[in-house]
Design a protein around this motif. Structure first.
Motif, short mmCIF file in Angstrom:
data_model
loop_
_atom_site.label_atom_id
_atom_site.label_comp_id
_atom_site.label_asym_id
_atom_site.label_seq_id
_atom_site.Cartn_x
_atom_site.Cartn_y
_atom_site.Cartn_z
N SER A 19 -58.49 -30.37 18.04
CA SER A 19 -57.18 -30.05 18.61
C SER A 19 -56.68 -31.11 19.58
O SER A 19 -55.51 -31.14 19.92
CB SER A 19 -57.26 -28.70 19.33
N LEU A 20 -57.56 -32.01 20.02
CA LEU A 20 -57.16 -33.11 20.92
C LEU A 20 -56.73 -34.35 20.16
O LEU A 20 -56.26 -35.31 20.78
CB LEU A 20 -58.33 -33.47 21.85
N PRO A 77 -53.35 -28.99 10.29
CA PRO A 77 -53.75 -27.81 11.07
C PRO A 77 -55.22 -27.88 11.45
O PRO A 77 -56.07 -28.24 10.64
CB PRO A 77 -53.47 -26.65 10.11
N VAL A 78 -55.51 -27.51 12.69
CA VAL A 78 -56.88 -27.52 13.19
C VAL A 78 -57.13 -26.21 13.93
O VAL A 78 -56.20 -25.58 14.44
CB VAL A 78 -57.13 -28.72 14.14
N PRO A 79 -58.36 -25.77 14.00
CA PRO A 79 -58.66 -24.52 14.72
C PRO A 79 -58.53 -24.70 16.22
O PRO A 79 -58.65 -25.81 16.77
CB PRO A 79 -60.11 -24.23 14.31
N TYR A 132 -51.88 -29.88 14.80
CA TYR A 132 -51.35 -28.74 15.53
C TYR A 132 -52.35 -27.60 15.42
O TYR A 132 -53.07 -27.46 14.43
CB TYR A 132 -49.97 -28.32 15.00
N VAL A 133 -52.40 -26.79 16.46
CA VAL A 133 -53.40 -25.72 16.55
C VAL A 133 -52.91 -24.51 15.76
O VAL A 133 -51.77 -24.06 15.92
CB VAL A 133 -53.65 -25.33 18.02
#
Length: 263
Positions: A51-52, A43-45, A57-58
Motif C-alpha cells: 500500500s506504500l 489494487p493492493v490489500p 490503491y488500497v
C-alpha cells in the motif's frame, strides 16, 4: 482586424489595442479521465507494504454477506407425528386466542417419547406446528416433575437445533423454555452442566444483540422478545440452579459473562 482606441487625460494619452480571438489556438491536451487513471492503478490489500508503493490503491473491506436463517431445512419429527395424527392433542379456538387441549391425561403420558418430540417442534416456524409444540412443551414441563430428569440427554439436540436456526423468534422462545426447564426440578440444573458445550455457543454469539430504540418507546417490551436480555437471564438461571461447577463452565463458553452473585 485590430482596432486602436485613444484615451485622453490630463497627463498622457493611453492606447488600447483590441485584437479578435484567434481561431488558430492549439487544441487543448486531452484530459485523462478519472476512470482511466484509476484503471491503471494496481489494487493492493490494506495495511500491507504494497500500500506504500506508487501507482496502487488500497482495496476496501469486503461486502458483508446477507445473514441467512436456517429455517426448516427438513421436516421435523414433530411435524411427521402431527400429520399422521399420532399426537394426543387438539386445538381449541377461544376468544382469548388459540389453545391446545390434551385428549388424554397429561400425567399418564410417556415423557421419554413425547417430551423430546415436542422439543423437536421448537424449530418450527409455521402455524399450527409451532403453536402445538410451544404450548405442548410448557404443559409437559409444568406437569412433569421428576419424570423430566431421565429425559435430559434426549433434549440437548432439539434445543441445539432450535438455537442454531438463528431465527430471533425461535431463539427467544427456546431461551424461555430453557429457563422453565431448569426451574421445573432441582436435579435438572446440575444435569445440564456437562452439555454446556453444545448449548452455549449460540449464547456467546448473540449475547450483545440488543434492541437499540434510542429515545423511542419499545411497545413490544412486555413480550420479552429481546434475545440479548433473555440470554443474560438464562445464564443467570443456569448459574443459580447449576451447582458449584456451573459458573466456571459458563465462563469457559461465554467469556464476557459475569457472575450474578458478584453484582
Amino acid at each position: 482586424m485590430a482596432t486602436t482606441t485613444t484615451t485622453k487625460s490630463s497627463s498622457a494619452p493611453f492606447l488600447f489595442e483590441v485584437r479578435p480571438r484567434s481561431c488558430s489556438v492549439a487544441a487543448a491536451r486531452p484530459v485523462r479521465s478519472v476512470k482511466s487513471a484509476s484503471a491503471a492503478l494496481r489494487p493492493v490489500p490494506a495495511f500491507s507494504i504494497e500500500s506504500l508503493q506508487k501507482n496502487t490503491y488500497v482495496m476496501g473491506p469486503p461486502k458483508a454477506q446477507k445473514q441467512r436463517y436456517l429455517i426448516q431445512p427438513k421436516a421435523t419429527s414433530f411435524r411427521m407425528y402431527y400429520e399422521r395424527g399420532d399426537l394426543p392433542i387438539k386445538m381449541e379456538y377461544l376468544t382469548g386466542g388459540d389453545k391446545i387441549a390434551w385428549t388424554v391425561d397429561i400425567d399418564k403420558l410417556d415423557y421419554g417419547l413425547y417430551l423430546p418430540l415436542f422439543f423437536d417442534g421448537l424449530s418450527e416456524t409455521r402455524h399450527p406446528y409451532k403453536t402445538y409444540a410451544r404450548q405442548g412443551v410448557q404443559d409437559l414441563l409444568a406437569h412433569g416433575g421428576d419424570k423430566i430428569y431421565p429425559v435430559i440427554p434426549q433434549l440437548i439436540i432439539p434445543i441445539k437445533n432450535a438455537l442454531n436456526t438463528r431465527n430471533m423468534e425461535v431463539m427467544c422462545v427456546t431461551l424461555k423454555i430453557i429457563q422453565q426447564l431448569v426451574m421445573s426440578s432441582d436435579l435438572i440444573g446440575p444435569a445440564l452442566v456437562p452439555f454446556y458445550r453444545q448449548l452455549l455457543p449460540m449464547f456467546n454469539a448473540y449475547k450483545v444483540k440488543n434492541i437499540n430504540s434510542g429515545d423511542a418507546i419499545d411497545y413490544g417490551q412486555k413480550n420479552n422478545m429481546n434475545v440479548g436480555d433473555l440470554i443474560d437471564e438464562t445464564l443467570q438461571v443456569l448459574e443459580r440452579h447449576g451447582g458449584e461447577d456451573a459458573f466456571i463452565n459458563i465462563k469457559y463458553m461465554v467469556p464476557t459473562y459475569e457472575s450474578c452473585y458478584l453484582n
